[in-house]
Write an enzyme that holds these catalytic residues in place. Structure first.
Site, PDB file in Angstrom:
ATOM      1  N   GLU B  14       0.853  -1.199  -0.083  1.00 43.53           N
ATOM      2  CA  GLU B  14      -0.060  -0.070   0.067  1.00 43.53           C
ATOM      3  C   GLU B  14       0.829   1.300   0.090  1.00 43.53           C
ATOM      4  OE1 GLU B  14      -2.029   3.349   0.851  1.00 43.53           O
ATOM      5  OE2 GLU B  14      -0.602   2.662   2.330  1.00 43.53           O
ATOM      6  N   CYS B  62      -5.152   4.764   5.474  1.00 47.04           N
ATOM      7  CA  CYS B  62      -4.844   3.517   4.697  1.00 47.04           C
ATOM      8  C   CYS B  62      -6.155   2.887   4.314  1.00 47.04           C
ATOM      9  CB  CYS B  62      -4.030   2.781   5.483  1.00 47.04           C
ATOM     10  SG  CYS B  62      -3.740   1.132   4.766  1.00 47.04           S
ATOM     11  N   CYS B  65      -5.348  -1.359   5.614  1.00 43.28           N
ATOM     12  CA  CYS B  65      -5.626  -1.714   7.062  1.00 43.28           C
ATOM     13  C   CYS B  65      -6.876  -0.630   7.207  1.00 43.28           C
ATOM     14  CB  CYS B  65      -4.528  -1.374   7.960  1.00 43.28           C
ATOM     15  SG  CYS B  65      -3.158  -0.291   7.156  1.00 43.28           S
ATOM     16  N   HIS B  69      -6.945   2.658  11.588  1.00 40.86           N
ATOM     17  CA  HIS B  69      -6.903   3.955  11.812  1.00 40.86           C
ATOM     18  C   HIS B  69      -8.117   4.681  12.229  1.00 40.86           C
ATOM     19  CE1 HIS B  69      -2.828   4.298  10.271  1.00 40.86           C
ATOM     20  NE2 HIS B  69      -3.076   3.437   9.455  1.00 40.86           N
ATOM     21  N   ARG B 488      -0.524  -4.785  10.951  1.00 39.87           N
ATOM     22  CA  ARG B 488       0.845  -4.491  10.653  1.00 39.87           C
ATOM     23  C   ARG B 488       1.619  -3.799  11.869  1.00 39.87           C
ATOM     24  NH1 ARG B 488      -2.188  -3.859   6.702  1.00 39.87           N
ATOM     25  NH2 ARG B 488      -1.466  -4.433   4.461  1.00 39.87           N
ATOM     26  N   SER B 511       4.039   1.365   9.903  1.00 41.83           N
ATOM     27  CA  SER B 511       5.198   1.412   8.942  1.00 41.83           C
ATOM     28  C   SER B 511       6.239   2.625   9.222  1.00 41.83           C
ATOM     29  CB  SER B 511       4.435   1.542   7.678  1.00 41.83           C
ATOM     30  OG  SER B 511       3.764   0.556   7.221  1.00 41.83           O
ATOM     31  N   CYS B 556       3.152  -0.545   4.304  1.00 43.88           N
ATOM     32  CA  CYS B 556       1.870   0.203   4.030  1.00 43.88           C
ATOM     33  C   CYS B 556       2.210   1.588   3.437  1.00 43.88           C
ATOM     34  CB  CYS B 556       1.022   0.277   5.469  1.00 43.88           C
ATOM     35  SG  CYS B 556      -0.553   0.185   5.437  1.00 43.88           S
ATOM     36  N   CYS B 559       7.345   2.565  -1.932  1.00 40.49           N
ATOM     37  CA  CYS B 559       8.732   2.652  -1.670  1.00 40.49           C
ATOM     38  C   CYS B 559       9.693   2.255  -2.792  1.00 40.49           C
ATOM     39  CB  CYS B 559       9.009   1.574  -0.532  1.00 40.49           C
ATOM     40  SG  CYS B 559       8.732  -0.016  -1.104  1.00 40.49           S
TER      41      CYS B 559
END
Lengths: 379, 577, 153, 422, 220
Positions: B14, B62, B65, B69, B488, B511, B556, B559
């Protein structure tokens, strides 16, 4: 060895099979296509007779190349499309479309991924569909969202150039969404503010309903044209009615039966959630009809008012718990101020009035009554 | 020859993560740098809003997930307001988080992680009958007939024959690091498709409680889903008798899939990759905030997953964790594109700041300046130390605190693979922890469900506490932290409320703990440390090894990875884009 | 905390009246079809999609009560099931497609000699010719093979 | 004698506006803000009823004052959005407020907002007079008050002559300027000149009841034409003559004879006009007689004659004394019949508020009387009695003109005729 | 959600409510601060107290005396229909109650929406009837000023647009509701400056007359 496989998959236009042929090879009959078509027609509220036309057009098509771009997003839209029941995502990606680029789902990373995107763009020049998930930041030349060293802005322009059409998937891509919520720290905008020369279909929602996403793709690939859109660029078939009009709780609204808190008797009886801030009346989406996750529920059925997530700028329309009929700005202080000014004004005005009156009285003072002596005859 | 490798974007995660790494002449990674390249500023957007609305914003941090949050945000507001919630609401939240674990872990394993270990094309060479035999030997899962595998194979073949590979295009097929036999590959591909259909079914649980998934609805003070007092028809809410029985069915479906597919597949695949239990360790420090209260209370003793910190792999000692202690939790921005007022010292999230200040290279760029700021992530530290959060941390914490079911299943699994407990400190250990945890949580869910039904039968329909709903009843100033063990890892949302509005909001997400850049002392975060642990790239153009370890964290964000030599001198630039 | 969900009292959902309102439309299509057929055999079908109308489940049940059940029942197994049946009025068909998850995807009234979904498609027929040829060939080969095996026995 | 209160000339609208402002800044302001122009008052007004001309609608009579008030008060006047009052408008309303309104107050009863139109018409008259807009005949009568002490020029000497004659005619005593009297009796010059019998009747009854009373030669005229003409100076002059005389005599009670507005002015506005409370109680003659009857000091033979009672507006509707008249008739007139519309809702004679004094509206008054005639006829009697000389004067004029078959009597006269004297 | 609705719910409502409160207070307070030069003559003996008289008169004038009833039947019935209808519409609809709750901090039970809509229709018709009456009746024509037509028109607008919005007729709902709110804003802005103020003043004038009548002993 890897090269060997790559060669094996290499393809050229001349040998490409049409979807109909490809499906027939896989043992998918025309009936199945017809059934799929009639479902798409039903989903998009097309005249049922369209299904034959859709089936014909599907049979002749090559699997539609789709490039899915992820920008300022939360991947919720991708997650959502995996929840699509009919057509399901796997039906789509195995049988009807070729999802040639998707950062969330595709196998390889890095340069190989980028290569796949370029290859798809080249092979399907002018024919591929671009799906955009997430908004695009414009501030500081777009540096707030970078992938592969390139800003989203650059990638979008590059990919859009030879696209057949763009689907802005989700409210972020459609209208800017949460990154664009006040104060929009990164200068985020939706696709249509950047790309002006391509047909764009907005499929908003945070996230959109899975079947609305797959349905829109299915329409595009079935008929090869843009569905009828509303003034916000959304397919009318899904965004033609507001949620309130199609809500199963509408009769309670008509009867004036409302839940007044989240867990009162009214809430438990499934009364209308207008008083708890439901934005259903001003939100155009198919939640009340298609519902979510295989039709088990949708937000209102689960007791929470509609957030209005398929509407532009819904993040900045006041609290989600403020009923629609209430002012968005706090009136308390304003009202107190007005009251104070009104009172002060009235006092001042009265003093002015009083002063004027006194002046008039002074100037034209009523003379003292004449003390006439009575009794004296004046004849 | 020393090399710099850039893989960008890393897919099947993600968001947008960039990692820069440097390899030595043998292709071994010497240095790795992890960078988040996308920022939206949701913390800034949250300021000045109604705290009751915050969950909806925070939830959009996110979409994978999707639930955590939102719930962490709700808990932060509740913590700030000292807002108690009904027992039913707590049970529903437990069930929802539990379902999120199982759903998320399975999807991660099959759809985001499996392709690192499974060669899809090799599946075409498999014999369906032999695959069926293999499948039946490890599990009694119903979809295991030769015909079934033959159909799947046909489907994949159709895709390959069409020349349009879609998401499977350009895979590192035939890479010698793929070690599964064709039959195991075919079985995994079949389960890839099965899991896709299965996950669609099980998220219905979230839809029943929260109206939809992704992004189900939450509510400060409890849950928004009233328990229907009508049995059906137009008046019912989703949480009716029908909805409740559906939830039960889904829990069973979850348990079955975990037991019959997920656990056996993990063991089967892991047995071919035992060398991956020896690398990708990370920082060796682990932290959990704890979760799953058995009732509505905030009593830490009643949490299923305990909270604490394990340092230097020492499972015999657990440090206590206090999220409100400014000396324990701090975020640093020495290598992050943020400005702190004054100097760049660590700040506790209550005092946290989010001032965007990009100082990196202009796009398009080939590499980031890793000596300066190079990420949108901050570097959170516990007492100045980098720590890893996530399934591995949780399983270790459960193990270290003596949770019997965990010990039992962990030991059984390890012994099946013939591995010591130390094997857990690795790439595959992380992946296996996810599987073990799924089983532990799935087993708990039915208990929570039974408690909920028992409460309802006893006449307790309450799911929301109205007491502090009205902002006029709030103190003029309040602050709180909402914590949650997200799939996570440890997730904390810090909120400062002033005059009924959000004055400051800081989310310290898993993350960030795992993928954050170096701190001021050069301390590396878990991603970076894991990549620097015994990774040699077979072919820098096909950085499969990097994918494996990075994916084991279930990242998450988006990158990229750079590889450069230890001197920081640029050597050979590997084609990025 | 009030009472637990009471056992069952179904909410009366009143009929919208759409079920009755549809009948004249069906007659019009049927009459049309009858006229066309007088001029010779022709394929024509008119489809009324019930899901596109704001009908309740009760409405549809009511409509089906009026239409009744005729002589033909067909099941099409393709991407999930499909039910097709002729109503008690010849030429008026009901077509109901289910998805793989047994959800109703399409619920149509079809006015036709025979609904298209039941008809074999010319492409499929052409394909069948090839396939059957293959089958015969295979059978012959198998036959030869088995005969040979037998003869070897 | 020199008149030091010269009639304001020439005409000047701004004077009216100023006057409005002074008046409206009193108890009238709420009324001026509240009218919603619903028009219901039209049907309550006899002038509208007989003409069906919308201009007689009572609410319409408020217009100039409302306009002037709004002009000064409304915040929008800062923006210049409220029009100012023009000269021709004032001229138009002069006729309406002096001739076209008897200030009978019947419209107030129907007004859904409860606006007291009569009070505002009174204030409007003052304003228009100040600006030089007024009817000459009414003003002449008012001027007479200043010069001769009475609108009908009943000076002290005339008074003394007439009273002497009346005392002789009625065979009773009429004490003048009697020291030590407890009650001061006043007279209306209309009665004195046109209906002397009623004065005699009242004197007779007061004497019979043993009341220690007198009439003052320093203050005797109970009518107040200064008030009716919109001349506050003259109104105050008239009032202070009575007040001063009564206080000089040291009486405790003052009786107003059969005159409507006289009662209204002194009883309900006296303190206001004087700017101080009065040192004595004020009674209308019907109130006073009722008081005497209640105390058993007066007894009457009952009579068989059937008749009905015309409520004078200022005594009943605006005076609150409707019940006392009925008390007097109780046991005295068994064949008394109420009109269908009676008491506080009764129709006006058409000549109150000084309208009687204005020739211009003679025809109008006669038409108004037709309403009254019909009312009386509907009772089945042919006689009505009243307790207001002004009503009698107005209606007698019409009776004669129309040659109406019924007749009109005075309440006090009929009572005095049937007094049981010990 | 259109921007128009945002404007209506936000700045438009804010400004109009401010003007409304300012204006109403300005008018009422300055009215009460008007200098009084009234010196009361002694009241008639044995009359009821001023407060009772004032309140009594406010209530009593809701129905005209029978002497006037016949001629004022239309005004009476139509007036009642309008005012009751308006009260039901304004104070009975759930959406409106939410509005008041937001401002006042408390709410009350709402009426069924269908019933409120019926009341709204009655209100609308009685308003139109009263405007028609005003245009045709000579007395009313003579009395009527711009204020009267403006007040009537500005009352018709919110009722009509509100009905359209609840019935979802014509335009999209958010546009309708925005227009409705904006029409309310205009109504609120105009309210203190015209005869709409009678909604407050009726209590003042009725009570005042009631007190004065009672003082004189006039029994109406």
């Amino acid at each position: 060895m890897a090269k060997l496989f790559k060669n094996m998959f290499a393809t050229s236009e001349s040998t490409a099979l049409t979807l109909g042929e490809e499906l027939a090879q896989k043992g998918v009959s025309r009936r199945q296509i017809l059934k799929f078509s009639s479902y798409v027609a039903a989903l998009m509220a097309l005249p049922a007779s369209y299904s034959t036309a859709i089936a014909e057009s599907l049979s002749k098509a090559r699997r539609q190349s789709v490039i899915w771009l992820s920008f300022q997003e939360c991947t919720g839209c991708t997650e959502s499309i995996t929840r699509s029941f009919s057509p399901s995502l796997e039906d789509l990606i195995f049988d009807f479309i070729s999802l040639d680029y998707s950062e969330a789902l595709m196998n390889v990373s890095g340069s190989a991924a980028e290569a796949a995107r370029k290859q798809a763009m080249e092979e399907n020049k002018g024919k591929y569909i671009v799906v955009v998930e997430g908004s695009i930041p414009l501030d500081k030349d777009g540096i707030y969202s970078v992938s592969g060293g390139h800003t989203n802005l650059d990638v979008l322009k590059e990919v859009a150039k030879d696209a057949m059409a763009i689907i802005s998937m989700g409210t972020c891509a459609s209208f800017g969404g949460i990154p664009a919520a006040h104060p929009n720290p990164t200068g985020a905008v939706g696709v249509h503010e950047i790309i002006k020369d391509k047909p764009i279909i907005n499929v908003p929602g945070c996230p959109p309903i899975p079947e609305v996403m797959t349905g829109t793709i299915a329409f595009l690939l079935s008929l090869g044209k843009i569905p009828e859109l509303d003034h916000l660029g959304r397919p009318k078939a899904f965004y033609g009615d507001n949620i309130h009009d199609r809500c199963y709780r509408r009769p309670f609204y008509e009867r004036g039966e409302f839940a007044n808190s989240f867990d009162d008797e009214g809430a438990r009886k499934g009364y209308c959630l207008f008083n708890l801030g439901c934005k259903g009346p001003v939100t155009y989406n198919a939640c009340a009809t298609i519902k979510w996750n295989g039709g088990v529920s949708f937000p209102i059925q689960s007791g929470h008012g509609c957030l209005g997530c398929s509407e532009p700028g819904f993040w900045d329309k006041g609290s989600f718990y403020s009923p629609l009929s209430t002012p968005t700005s706090g009136l308390g202080k304003a009202a107190m101020g007005a009251a104070a000014v009104g009172t002060a004004g009235a006092v001042v005005a009265s003093l002015v009035q009083r002063k004027r009156r006194e002046n008039i009285l002074k100037a034209a003072a009523v003379p003292k009554p004449t003390e006439t002596k009575l009794g004296a005859d004046d004849e | 020859m020393n090399q710099r490798v850039v893989v960008d974007p890393i897919t099947r995660i993600e968001g947008h993560l960039r990692i820069e790494a440097e390899t030595d002449a043998n292709g071994k990674i010497a240095q790795a740098y992890s960078s988040g390249t996308m920022v939206r500023g949701i913390e800034l957007i949250l300021r000045g809003r109604d705290p009751r609305d915050a969950w909806a914003f925070a939830q959009r941090i996110c979409g994978v997930c999707t639930l955590v949050h939102g719930l962490a945000s709700v808990r932060a507001v509740e913590d700030a307001l000292k807002y108690d919630i009904p027992a039913n609401a707590q049970l529903i939240r437990n069930i929802m988080i539990g379902a999120q674990y199982v759903h998320d872990h399975v999807m991660h394993f099959y759809h985001l992680h499996a392709l690192d270990w499974v060669d899809v094309v090799s599946a075409l060479k498999a014999d369906p009958a032999a695959t069926s035999t293999l499948a039946q030997s490890i599990s009694n899962y119903r979809n295991s007939s030769p015909g079934y595998f033959s159909d799947v194979q046909k489907r994949v073949k159709g895709l390959v024959d069409s020349g349009q590979l879609g998401i499977f295009a350009n895979g590192f097929y035939g890479h010698p690091e793929f070690k599964l036999p064709p039959e195991a590959n075919l079985m995994a591909v079949a389960h890839y498709l099965d899991a896709l259909a299965w996950q669609r079914e099980v998220v219905k649980l979230h839809a029943i409680f929260g109206g939809k998934n992704p992004h189900p609805n939450f509510l400060v003070g409890g849950m928004p889903t009233p328990i229907s007092s009508a049995s059906g028809g137009a008046a019912a809410t989703s949480l009716s008798i029908v909805g409740l029985s559906q939830i039960r069915e889904i829990i069973v479906k979850m348990q079955d899939f975990v037991n019959q597919v997920y656990v056996p597949d993990t063991i089967a695949i892991a047995s071919f990759y035992k060398d991956w239990f020896k690398r990708g360790e990370g920082v060796g420090n682990f932290m959990t905030c704890g979760d799953f209260p058995s009732d509505g209370s905030k009593d830490k003793a009643k949490l299923l997953i305990p909270s604490g910190v394990i340092l230097n792999r020492d499972l015999s000692h657990i440090e206590p964790l206090d999220l409100n202690d400014p000396s324990q939790v701090q975020e640093f921005v020495d290598h992050s594109w943020y400005d702190y007022e004054g100097d760049k010292k660590g700040l506790h999230p209550y005092d946290g700041q989010t001032n965007l200040n990009y100082t990196g290279p202009e796009a398009p760029y080939a590499q980031l300046d890793i000596d300066k700021e190079y990420s949108w992530l901050k570097s959170p530290r516990w007492r100045g130390k980098p720590v890893e959060v996530g399934p591995l941390a949780r399983v270790l914490m459960l193990y270290a605190s003596g949770h019997e079911p965990t010990k039992e299943i962990a030991n059984a699994t390890l012994s099946k693979l013939g591995l010591p407990i130390e094997a857990m400190f690795s790439t595959l250990g992380r992946t296996a922890s996810r599987t073990l945890e799924s089983k532990i949580i799935a087993d708990q869910m039915m208990g929570w469900y039974d408690n909920l039904v028992a409460n309802i039968k006893a006449g307790d329909l309450s799911v929301h506490n109205e007491a502090k709903w009205n902002p006029n009843d709030w103190p003029s100033e309040a602050k709180g932290v909402g914590f949650l063990e997200a799939p996570r890892g440890m997730l904390t949302h810090y909120i400062v409320i002033k005059d009924k509005k959000i004055a400051n909001y800081q989310a310290v997400v898993p993350s960030t703990w795992n993928a954050g850049p170096r701190d001021g002392n050069g301390g590396v975060g878990p991603y970076e440390a894991a990549l620097m642990d015994n990774h040699t790239l077979f072919d820098p153009k096909q950085p499969l090894e990097i994918q494996r370890t990075i994916h084991s964290f279930d990242p998450c964000l988006a990158c990229a990875v750079h590889v450069s030599d230890p001197d920081g001198e640029e050597l050979v630039q590997i084609k990025i884009q | 905390m009030t009472k637990a969900p009471s056992s069952c009292h179904e909410n009366d959902v009143p009929l919208t009246g759409l079920s009755i309102a549809l009948l004249p439309e069906i007659i019009a299509h049927l009459q049309d079809l009858a006229e066309k057929l007088k001029k010779g055999p022709v394929f024509a079908q008119e489809i009324i999609s019930l899901r596109g109308l704001p009908m309740t489940r009760e409405d549809i049940e009511d409509l089906d009560k009026h239409l009744g059940h005729g002589e033909v029942n067909a099941k099409v197994e393709v991407a999930g099931n499909s039910d097709v049946w002729e109503t008690s009025y010849s030429g008026v068909w009901r077509v109901r497609h289910f998805g793989t998850d047994d959800r109703i995807l399409v619920d149509d009234i079809v006015i036709a000699v025979i609904p298209e979904i039941l008809m074999a498609h010319k492409d499929d027929i052409s394909a069948s010719v090839l396939r059957m040829n293959d089958t015969i060939l295979n059978l012959q080969q198998d036959g030869i093979a088995s005969n040979q095996t037998k003869s070897l026995d | 004698m020199e008149n030091n209160n010269p009639t304001p000339k020439p005409k000047d609208a701004s004077k009216a506006v100023e006057k409005f402002l002074v008046s409206s800044a009193s108890q009238l302001a709420p009324y001026l803000e509240a009218c919603i122009h619903c028009g219901q008052c039209a049907h309550a007004c006899h002038f509208y009823e007989v003409t069906q001309d919308p201009k007689y609608t009572p609410a319409y009579k408020l217009f100039p004052m409302t306009k002037a008030y709004r002009r000064s008060k409304n915040p929008l006047n800062w923006l210049g959005m409220i029009p100012t009052l023009e000269e021709d408008e004032i001229a138009e309303w002069q006729d309406l407020v002096f001739n076209g309104c008897t200030m009978c107050g019947r419209c107030t009863n129907v007004c859904p907002m409860g606006i007291d139109v009569a009070q505002i018409v009174g204030a409007t008259r003052q304003a228009l007079t100040a600006a030089g807009y007024y009817p000459e005949d009414l003003m002449a009568a008012a001027e007479n008050v200043v010069q001769h002490g009475s609108p009908l020029k009943v000076s002290t000497s005339v008074l003394e002559d007439r009273l002497e004659w009346i005392a002789d005619e009625s065979e009773t005593d009429i004490p003048l300027d009697k020291k030590g009297a407890e009650v001061m009796f006043t007279i209306s010059s209309i009665e004195l000149m046109k209906y002397p019998d009623s004065v005699g009747a009242m004197a007779k009854m007061l004497n019979a009841a043993g009341v220690n009373w007198t009439i003052s030669t320093k203050g005797y005229e109970s009518t107040n034409f200064g008030y009716l003409a919109g001349r506050p100076d003259i109104a105050k002059l008239g009032t202070s003559r009575l007040v001063n005389a009564a206080e000089e005599l040291g009486v405790k009670e003052l009786i107003i004879p059969e005159c409507g507005h006289a009662y209204s002015v002194l009883r309900w506005n006296g303190a206001n006009i004087m700017g101080r409370p009065l040192g004595f109680k004020v009674y209308h003659i019907t109130e006073y007689l009722a008081k005497l009857k209640r105390e058993g000091k007066l007894k009457f033979k009952s009579i068989e004659t059937a008749f009905t009672y015309h409520d004078p507006c200022q005594i009943s509707r605006r005076g609150g004394a409707a019940d006392d008249a009925r008390y007097l008739l109780e046991g005295f007139a068994p064949n008394f019949v109420e009109m269908k519309v009676t008491g506080n809702q009764n129709w006006c004679c058409g000549g109150g508020g000084g309208v009687q004094a204005m020739n211009k509206y003679r025809d109008m008054r006669i038409n108004v009387f037709k309403i009254k005639a019909k009312q009386v006829e509907e009772t089945g009697t042919n006689t009505m009695i009243s307790a207001c000389a002004n009503c009698r004067l107005t209606m007698d004029e019409s009776i004669a003109e129309l040659k109406w078959g019924g007749k009109l009597d005075s309440l006090v006269e009929i009572l005095a005729d049937n007094l049981i004297e010990d | 959600m259109s921007d128009l609705l945002d404007f209506a719910r936000g700045p438009a409502l804010q400004v109009s409510v401010m003007i409304f409160i300012f204006g109403v207070l300005y008018r009422l307070i300055s009215l009460f601060l008007t200098p009084k030069n009234f010196i009361a003559s002694p009241a008639r003996e044995n009359v009821k107290g001023a407060f009772g008289a004032g309140v009594g008169e406010i209530v009593r004038r809701m129905i005209p005396d029978k002497e006037y009833m016949r001629k004022e039947m239309f005004a009476f019935l139509n007036g009642w229909a309008f005012h009751i209808g308006l009260a039901i519409t304004v104070f009975g609809l759930a959406g409106h109650i939410m509005f008041f709750k937001k401002i006042l901090g408390f709410g009350w039970w709402n009426l069924p929406s269908n019933f409120v809509m019926l009341a709204g229709v009655i209100t609308l018709f009685s308003l139109i009837a009263s405007l028609a009456h005003r245009l045709t009746d000579p007395v009313l024509r003579k009395l009527s000023t711009l204020d009267d037509y403006l007040s009537g028109g500005l009352t018709v607008l919110p009722v009509a647009t509100g009905l359209l919005a609840t019935m979802h007729l014509g335009l999209r709902y958010e546009t309708l509701i925005a227009i409705h709110i904006l029409s309310v804003c205009i109504f609120l802005i105009y309210f203190p400056f015209g005869k709409l103020m009678h909604a407050f003043l009726v209590f003042v004038t009725r009570a005042k007359t009631g007190v004065e009548m009672a003082r004189k002993g006039v029994k109406l």
